[in-house]
Write a protein that holds these residues in place. Structure first.
Motif, short mmCIF file in Angstrom:
data_model
loop_
_atom_site.label_atom_id
_atom_site.label_comp_id
_atom_site.label_asym_id
_atom_site.label_seq_id
_atom_site.Cartn_x
_atom_site.Cartn_y
_atom_site.Cartn_z
N GLN A 116 0.69 -1.14 0.10
CA GLN A 116 -0.25 0.07 0.07
C GLN A 116 0.98 1.22 0.09
O GLN A 116 0.41 2.14 0.52
N LEU A 117 2.10 1.11 -0.74
CA LEU A 117 2.93 2.19 -0.68
C LEU A 117 2.44 3.11 -1.76
O LEU A 117 1.65 2.84 -2.66
N PHE A 118 2.94 4.46 -1.76
CA PHE A 118 2.40 5.36 -2.79
C PHE A 118 3.48 5.36 -3.69
O PHE A 118 4.53 5.99 -3.58
N MET A 119 2.93 4.74 -5.02
CA MET A 119 4.00 4.47 -5.91
C MET A 119 4.74 5.44 -6.69
O MET A 119 5.66 5.25 -7.26
N GLY A 120 3.77 6.81 -6.69
CA GLY A 120 4.36 7.99 -7.29
C GLY A 120 5.32 8.81 -6.57
O GLY A 120 6.01 9.56 -7.07
N TYR A 174 15.95 8.64 -3.01
CA TYR A 174 15.10 9.68 -4.01
C TYR A 174 14.61 8.88 -5.27
O TYR A 174 14.06 9.42 -6.01
N HIS A 175 14.68 7.70 -5.13
CA HIS A 175 14.05 6.69 -6.29
C HIS A 175 12.15 6.81 -6.17
O HIS A 175 11.84 6.58 -4.85
N ILE A 176 11.63 6.66 -7.08
CA ILE A 176 10.26 6.82 -7.00
C ILE A 176 9.91 5.30 -6.56
O ILE A 176 10.61 4.28 -7.37
N VAL A 177 9.22 4.82 -5.81
CA VAL A 177 8.98 3.47 -5.11
C VAL A 177 8.41 2.68 -6.33
O VAL A 177 8.62 1.35 -6.41
N GLY A 178 7.58 3.15 -7.15
CA GLY A 178 6.95 2.52 -8.32
C GLY A 178 7.87 1.86 -9.26
O GLY A 178 7.67 0.80 -10.07
N SER A 179 9.13 2.49 -9.21
CA SER A 179 10.21 2.09 -10.14
C SER A 179 11.00 0.96 -9.56
O SER A 179 12.06 0.44 -10.32
N LEU A 180 10.99 0.79 -8.22
CA LEU A 180 11.71 -0.44 -7.35
C LEU A 180 11.10 -1.74 -7.66
O LEU A 180 10.18 -1.91 -8.12
N SER A 181 12.18 -2.46 -7.44
CA SER A 181 11.95 -3.99 -7.57
C SER A 181 10.69 -4.36 -6.51
O SER A 181 10.92 -3.80 -5.32
N PRO A 182 10.15 -5.71 -6.71
CA PRO A 182 9.38 -6.00 -5.56
C PRO A 182 9.97 -6.22 -4.20
O PRO A 182 9.56 -5.95 -3.14
N GLY A 183 11.43 -6.69 -4.23
CA GLY A 183 12.15 -6.87 -3.08
C GLY A 183 12.40 -5.71 -2.32
O GLY A 183 12.28 -5.34 -1.07
N LEU A 184 12.82 -4.56 -3.03
CA LEU A 184 13.06 -3.11 -2.31
C LEU A 184 11.98 -2.46 -1.76
O LEU A 184 11.92 -2.01 -0.88
N GLN A 185 10.63 -2.75 -2.67
CA GLN A 185 9.35 -2.24 -2.34
C GLN A 185 8.92 -3.04 -0.60
O GLN A 185 8.58 -2.16 0.14
N LYS A 186 9.31 -4.03 -0.68
CA LYS A 186 8.90 -4.86 0.54
C LYS A 186 9.94 -4.19 1.65
O LYS A 186 9.42 -4.03 2.89
N ARG A 187 11.06 -3.81 1.48
CA ARG A 187 12.12 -3.17 2.45
C ARG A 187 11.44 -1.86 2.73
O ARG A 187 11.54 -1.31 3.97
N VAL A 188 10.93 -1.07 1.82
CA VAL A 188 10.28 0.23 1.86
C VAL A 188 9.03 0.20 2.74
O VAL A 188 8.93 0.85 4.06
N ASP A 189 8.31 -1.04 2.67
CA ASP A 189 7.25 -1.06 3.31
C ASP A 189 7.44 -1.58 4.85
O ASP A 189 6.91 -0.82 5.66
N LEU A 190 8.40 -2.07 5.11
CA LEU A 190 9.14 -2.56 6.51
C LEU A 190 9.63 -1.19 7.07
O LEU A 190 9.26 -0.82 7.99
N ALA A 191 10.21 -0.56 6.41
CA ALA A 191 10.76 0.69 7.00
C ALA A 191 9.63 1.72 7.36
O ALA A 191 9.60 2.30 8.41
#
Ligand SMILES: Nc1ncnc2c1ncn2[C@@H]1O[C@H](COP(=O)(O)OP(=O)(O)O)[C@@H](O)[C@H]1O
Ligand SMILES: [Mg+2]
Length: 280
Positions: A116-120, A174-191
């Motif tokens: 449920q991250l803000f992808m943009g 400073y990367h846009i979350v929508g452009s990251l791999s699923p694994g990195l998105q999960k780490r952002v979600d955890l953060a």
């Protein structure tokens, strides 16, 4: 914004930051309990009179075949579902009727099975927004016109940077979350779940859809957080290899019930568990 609401918001921040510095050490006492929880969807009994006790400082995995009731149980614990009967006790308080955002304030956070991250938005902004789950992105514009709210922004940025460091996300700040791999998105979600400084983090199938390498990275991140902060984790996880690697204790569910419980190596040998998994 109402002055009272602002005061409450800032009190919340300083409360949390104090806990952040003085984290209780793991003592193995129950921090979270589900007592005789039953969840029904029409005629389907998703969770059938389940009692589970989570010890402070452990990594507890909940495993079991599809449809076992794992997600439903997690949703009752985080407050997204109301149980038909039973109670949820967190740090000695009955929180069964408490809405999710209040549970978060008490130190009970979750990540989501479908992100449920803000992808943009950037990694940094996504983590900072996690401090204000009830206001979403609105808080960022709000901080521009209230001078002393800059203090909040400073604080949030500092905390976000700390977590970026802890979860090794510097490169992607400073990367846009929508452009990251699923694994990195999960780490952002955890953060993002951690910025609220939880004592317990609930994760529903965090490894789903990740490559072996991404799973290893995320597992390492969870262990790092667990070791540096003593955070208690409750992971619903399908990947048994990951569970065997990182869990201190495992609970096995099947058809809405707990069918086994124990250390990972005990559970892996349990006849009922093997049976339940053979059915997959
Ligand atoms: N929102 C829902 N509405 C109706 N039935 C549901 C809902 N969520 C779960 N169920 C049913 O409840 C049972 C347990 O599902 P779930 O908790 O998702 O299991 P698991 O996470 O272990 O796969 C399943 O039979 C599922 O079909
Ligand atoms: Mg599920």
């Amino acid at each position: 914004m109402h002055a009272q609401a602002l005061k409450w918001m800032f009190d919340g921040i300083w409360d949390r930051s104090e806990r952040y510095l003085a984290r209780p050490v793991s003592d193995g006492e129950p921090i979270l309990e589900a007592r005789n929880v039953t969840v029904k969807f029409g005629e389907i009994v998703a969770v059938n009179n389940v009692s589970v006790s989570v010890r402070r400082g452990e990594i507890l995995a909940i495993i079991g075949p599809n449809g076992a009731g794992k997600t439903s149980l997690l949703n009752v614990i985080s407050g997204f579902y109301k149980p038909l009967s039973g109670r949820i006790i967190f740090k000695g308080m009955d929180i069964t009727r408490m809405p999710p955002h209040k549970r978060v304030k008490l130190g009970l956070s979750r990540t989501f099975q479908h992100s449920q991250l803000f992808m943009g938005m950037s990694v940094l902004d996504n983590i900072m927004v996690g401090l204000f789950p009830w206001r979403k992105a609105g808080v960022l514009s709000f901080s521009l016109w209230l001078p002393w709210a800059r203090k909040w922004e400073e604080y949030a940025r500092e905390k976000a940077e700390y977590l970026i460091d802890l979860l090794e996300l510097h490169e992607y700040r400073y990367h846009i979350v929508g452009s990251l791999s699923p694994g990195l998105q999960k780490r952002v979600d955890l953060a993002r779940a951690l910025v609220q400084d939880p004592e317990v983090v609930l994760m529903d199938e965090p490894m789903a859809g990740l490559t072996r390498e991404e799973k290893e990275d995320l597992a390492r991140a969870i262990i790092e957080v667990h070791e540096t902060h003593g955070t208690t984790f409750v992971l619903v996880e399908h990947d048994l290899e990951v569970v065997m690697d990182i869990a201190n204790r495992v609970i096995v569910m099947d058809s809405g019930r707990v069918i086994a419980e124990g250390r990972p190596e005990e559970v892996a040998r349990d006849e009922r568990v093997i049976q339940a998994y053979v059915g997959l």
